[in-house]
Motif scaffolding. Structure first.
Motif, mmCIF file in Angstrom:
data_model
loop_
_atom_site.group_PDB
_atom_site.id
_atom_site.type_symbol
_atom_site.label_atom_id
_atom_site.label_comp_id
_atom_site.label_asym_id
_atom_site.label_seq_id
_atom_site.Cartn_x
_atom_site.Cartn_y
_atom_site.Cartn_z
ATOM 1 N N ALA A 34 0.829 -1.137 0.046
ATOM 2 C CA ALA A 34 0.229 0.168 0.082
ATOM 3 C C ALA A 34 1.060 1.201 -0.124
ATOM 4 C CB ALA A 34 -0.884 -0.176 1.240
ATOM 5 N N ALA A 35 2.110 1.348 0.775
ATOM 6 C CA ALA A 35 2.994 2.527 1.054
ATOM 7 C C ALA A 35 3.580 2.669 -0.419
ATOM 8 C CB ALA A 35 3.863 2.133 1.988
ATOM 9 N N ASP A 36 4.131 1.384 -1.332
ATOM 10 C CA ASP A 36 4.694 1.516 -2.419
ATOM 11 C C ASP A 36 3.428 2.200 -3.553
ATOM 12 O OD1 ASP A 36 6.936 0.760 -1.471
ATOM 13 O OD2 ASP A 36 6.481 -1.407 -2.081
ATOM 14 N N ARG A 37 2.425 1.753 -3.383
ATOM 15 C CA ARG A 37 1.189 2.294 -4.345
ATOM 16 C C ARG A 37 1.104 3.711 -4.295
ATOM 17 N NH1 ARG A 37 -1.607 -1.921 -6.707
ATOM 18 N NH2 ARG A 37 -2.607 -0.397 -7.969
ATOM 19 N N GLY A 43 3.866 10.630 -6.959
ATOM 20 C CA GLY A 43 5.123 10.959 -7.906
ATOM 21 C C GLY A 43 4.265 11.247 -9.323
ATOM 22 N N GLU A 44 3.360 10.397 -9.604
ATOM 23 C CA GLU A 44 2.468 10.535 -10.756
ATOM 24 C C GLU A 44 1.814 11.886 -10.671
ATOM 25 O OE1 GLU A 44 1.123 10.394 -14.575
ATOM 26 O OE2 GLU A 44 2.666 8.997 -13.764
ATOM 27 N N MET A 45 1.308 12.299 -9.713
ATOM 28 C CA MET A 45 0.459 13.612 -9.697
ATOM 29 C C MET A 45 1.427 14.588 -9.635
ATOM 30 S SD MET A 45 -2.728 12.604 -9.740
ATOM 31 C CE MET A 45 -2.267 11.313 -10.499
ATOM 32 N N GLN A 46 2.732 14.654 -8.848
ATOM 33 C CA GLN A 46 3.625 15.670 -8.974
ATOM 34 C C GLN A 46 4.083 15.666 -10.515
ATOM 35 O OE1 GLN A 46 4.801 16.467 -5.838
ATOM 36 N NE2 GLN A 46 5.943 18.119 -6.741
ATOM 37 N N ARG A 47 4.079 14.726 -11.488
ATOM 38 C CA ARG A 47 4.490 14.869 -12.766
ATOM 39 C C ARG A 47 3.480 15.706 -13.341
ATOM 40 N NH1 ARG A 47 7.042 9.970 -11.445
ATOM 41 N NH2 ARG A 47 5.165 8.744 -12.039
ATOM 42 N N GLN A 48 2.140 15.369 -13.144
ATOM 43 C CA GLN A 48 1.156 15.935 -13.799
ATOM 44 C C GLN A 48 0.934 17.378 -13.286
ATOM 45 O OE1 GLN A 48 -2.421 13.687 -13.794
ATOM 46 N NE2 GLN A 48 -1.558 11.662 -14.571
ATOM 47 N N GLY A 49 1.698 17.730 -12.282
ATOM 48 C CA GLY A 49 1.344 19.140 -11.696
ATOM 49 C C GLY A 49 0.202 19.292 -10.910
ATOM 50 N N ARG A 50 -0.352 18.236 -10.617
ATOM 51 C CA ARG A 50 -1.606 18.235 -9.401
ATOM 52 C C ARG A 50 -1.129 18.063 -8.012
ATOM 53 N NH1 ARG A 50 -4.989 13.729 -12.713
ATOM 54 N NH2 ARG A 50 -6.677 14.376 -11.534
ATOM 55 N N LEU A 51 -0.691 19.212 -7.568
ATOM 56 C CA LEU A 51 0.202 19.388 -6.331
ATOM 57 C C LEU A 51 -0.827 18.728 -5.096
ATOM 58 C CD1 LEU A 51 2.470 22.181 -6.861
ATOM 59 C CD2 LEU A 51 2.734 19.888 -7.440
ATOM 60 N N ASP A 52 -2.151 19.495 -5.273
ATOM 61 C CA ASP A 52 -2.933 19.000 -4.182
ATOM 62 C C ASP A 52 -2.962 17.298 -3.741
ATOM 63 O OD1 ASP A 52 -4.456 18.819 -6.459
ATOM 64 O OD2 ASP A 52 -6.194 19.728 -5.808
ATOM 65 N N LEU A 53 -3.187 16.730 -5.035
ATOM 66 C CA LEU A 53 -3.382 15.328 -4.924
ATOM 67 C C LEU A 53 -2.118 14.542 -4.647
ATOM 68 C CD1 LEU A 53 -5.684 14.700 -7.970
ATOM 69 C CD2 LEU A 53 -6.256 14.286 -5.723
ATOM 70 N N ALA A 54 -0.869 15.223 -5.213
ATOM 71 C CA ALA A 54 0.345 14.763 -4.724
ATOM 72 C C ALA A 54 0.738 14.785 -3.315
ATOM 73 C CB ALA A 54 1.321 15.310 -5.491
ATOM 74 N N ASP A 55 0.096 15.980 -2.543
ATOM 75 C CA ASP A 55 0.379 15.867 -1.226
ATOM 76 C C ASP A 55 -0.469 14.866 -0.288
ATOM 77 O OD1 ASP A 55 0.995 17.393 1.285
ATOM 78 O OD2 ASP A 55 -0.876 17.654 1.374
ATOM 79 N N VAL A 56 -1.842 14.771 -0.939
ATOM 80 C CA VAL A 56 -2.795 13.731 -0.474
ATOM 81 C C VAL A 56 -2.233 12.333 -0.365
ATOM 82 C CG1 VAL A 56 -4.955 12.367 -0.584
ATOM 83 C CG2 VAL A 56 -4.948 14.923 -0.665
ATOM 84 N N PHE A 57 -1.536 11.815 -1.356
ATOM 85 C CA PHE A 57 -1.031 10.505 -1.893
ATOM 86 C C PHE A 57 0.279 10.510 -1.024
ATOM 87 C CE2 PHE A 57 -3.727 10.523 -5.513
ATOM 88 C CZ PHE A 57 -4.558 9.415 -5.012
ATOM 89 N N ALA A 58 0.988 11.498 -0.935
ATOM 90 C CA ALA A 58 2.318 11.530 -0.055
ATOM 91 C C ALA A 58 2.181 11.296 1.445
ATOM 92 C CB ALA A 58 3.217 12.820 -0.265
ATOM 93 N N ARG A 59 0.939 11.937 2.009
ATOM 94 C CA ARG A 59 0.523 11.684 3.374
ATOM 95 C C ARG A 59 -0.027 10.433 3.379
ATOM 96 N NH1 ARG A 59 -3.706 14.627 4.491
ATOM 97 N NH2 ARG A 59 -4.002 15.626 2.740
ATOM 98 N N GLU A 103 -7.383 4.732 -12.595
ATOM 99 C CA GLU A 103 -8.529 5.713 -12.602
ATOM 100 C C GLU A 103 -8.159 7.155 -12.245
ATOM 101 O OE1 GLU A 103 -12.783 6.868 -10.744
ATOM 102 O OE2 GLU A 103 -12.334 4.816 -10.547
ATOM 103 N N ILE A 104 -7.249 6.882 -11.198
ATOM 104 C CA ILE A 104 -6.749 8.196 -10.619
ATOM 105 C C ILE A 104 -5.786 8.904 -11.501
ATOM 106 C CG2 ILE A 104 -4.919 9.129 -8.841
ATOM 107 C CD1 ILE A 104 -6.199 6.862 -7.004
ATOM 108 N N GLN A 105 -4.815 8.145 -12.188
ATOM 109 C CA GLN A 105 -4.033 8.560 -13.327
ATOM 110 C C GLN A 105 -4.586 9.274 -14.463
ATOM 111 O OE1 GLN A 105 -1.151 5.411 -13.736
ATOM 112 N NE2 GLN A 105 -0.411 5.512 -11.803
ATOM 113 N N ASP A 106 -5.501 8.520 -14.871
ATOM 114 C CA ASP A 106 -6.506 9.014 -15.973
ATOM 115 C C ASP A 106 -7.463 10.312 -15.861
ATOM 116 O OD1 ASP A 106 -4.939 7.103 -17.231
ATOM 117 O OD2 ASP A 106 -6.393 5.870 -17.586
ATOM 118 N N SER A 107 -8.064 10.275 -14.738
ATOM 119 C CA SER A 107 -9.140 10.930 -14.308
ATOM 120 C C SER A 107 -8.562 12.459 -14.327
ATOM 121 C CB SER A 107 -9.754 10.721 -13.180
ATOM 122 O OG SER A 107 -10.924 11.907 -12.954
#
Length: 289
Positions: A34-37, A43-59, A103-107
């Protein structure tokens, strides 16, 4: 009825646990996966510039790593050893919802609230797994440890639900403020369904064979849905310029949201029907690649 069917576990475990060492090994593998996923999604959200989601998944990843550490400490205290990965004798269950990462990556409409909703379901699935093992294991030590793991997962569910409620209120307040600011910034859902029908017809012209036939069917369905929903709800006006996939996703989300808020049975029935049609339509469009 089996416990796994009353909770959110998709299938019964592939095997059973015969020792506390096997339990710690499996728990460690599940938490690490789960931690790895979540790290990958951050990282994917960071690459897409979606920083709010990157922060959620980092937490979320950080929380799962804390769970990994907790299992390791428990194993050390109980057995004097760290979890041994070689003792995982069968494939751990997929506590991460199948298809969720894609879904997260594509949406392009994913929000912190929706991301946290998926995380809640993941923890509920883990809770169901350990509850099942606790109910049907005959080794007293393993049974008690499984019960303890289930309680831990239930605590994680409660924590994430609080986070999800906070995200929901933030998003709802933002939408309400935007709506109050200017009704000119919204557009009737019926007009968007008609726009989607036009886009689907155009896609059918460029397609061939069965995909073309299906696109024309979806276009006719969108035109009918336009009449059903006209004047009932409004969406952001910029969606009128969106492509078919984004527009289809926005409409599906809108119908689901309004179904959740509906208080009259007729309105609820209509929104549920529209949501069902819209979700099936979105799934088909995504299958086109």
């Amino acid at each position: 009825m089996l416990l796994s069917r009353t909770l959110s576990l998709k299938s019964e475990p592939a095997g059973n646990l015969h020792s506390i060492d096997e339990l710690f090994a499996l728990a460690n593998a599940m938490e690490q996966e789960a931690a790895d996923r979540y790290d990958e999604l951050s990282g994917e959200m960071q690459r897409q510039g979606r920083l709010d989601l990157a922060d959620v998944f980092a937490r979320l990843a950080a929380a799962e790593r804390e769970h990994v550490d907790s299992v390791a400490q428990w194993s050390q205290a109980r057995t004097g050893r760290a979890p041994d990965a070689s003792l995982v004798r069968w494939q751990p269950p997929e506590t991460f919802e199948p298809g969720a990462a894609r879904e997260i990556q594509d949406s392009r409409l994913m929000t912190p609230y929706r991301a946290l909703s998926m995380a809640v379901r993941n923890e509920e699935r883990a809770f169901a797994f350990w509850s099942y093992l606790a109910a049907f294991n005959d080794v007293p030590e393993v049974k008690r440890a499984s019960e303890a793991m289930a309680r831990e997962e239930l605590g994680h569910v409660a924590t994430l639900r609080k986070e999800r409620r906070r995200a929901y209120h933030l998003e709802t307040d933002a939408r309400r403020a935007a709506s109050v600011a200017s009704d000119a910034c919204t557009i009737d859902a019926g007009r968007l369904e008609r726009r989607l029908a036009e886009l689907l017809d155009a896609m059918a012209v460029r397609a061939a064979g069965r995909p073309a036939d299906r696109l024309r069917e979806l276009a006719r369905e969108a035109a009918a849905m336009a009449s059903d929903v006209a004047g009932l709800l409004r969406l952001p006006a910029e969606l009128a310029q969106a492509d078919a996939a984004v527009l289809a996703e926005a409409l599906a989300d809108a119908y689901l949201e309004h179904a959740e808020r509906a208080t009259e049975s007729d309105r609820l029935g209509l929104m549920l029907r529209l949501a069902s049609q819209a979700i099936a339509r979105l799934a088909w469009l995504r299958s086109l690649g």
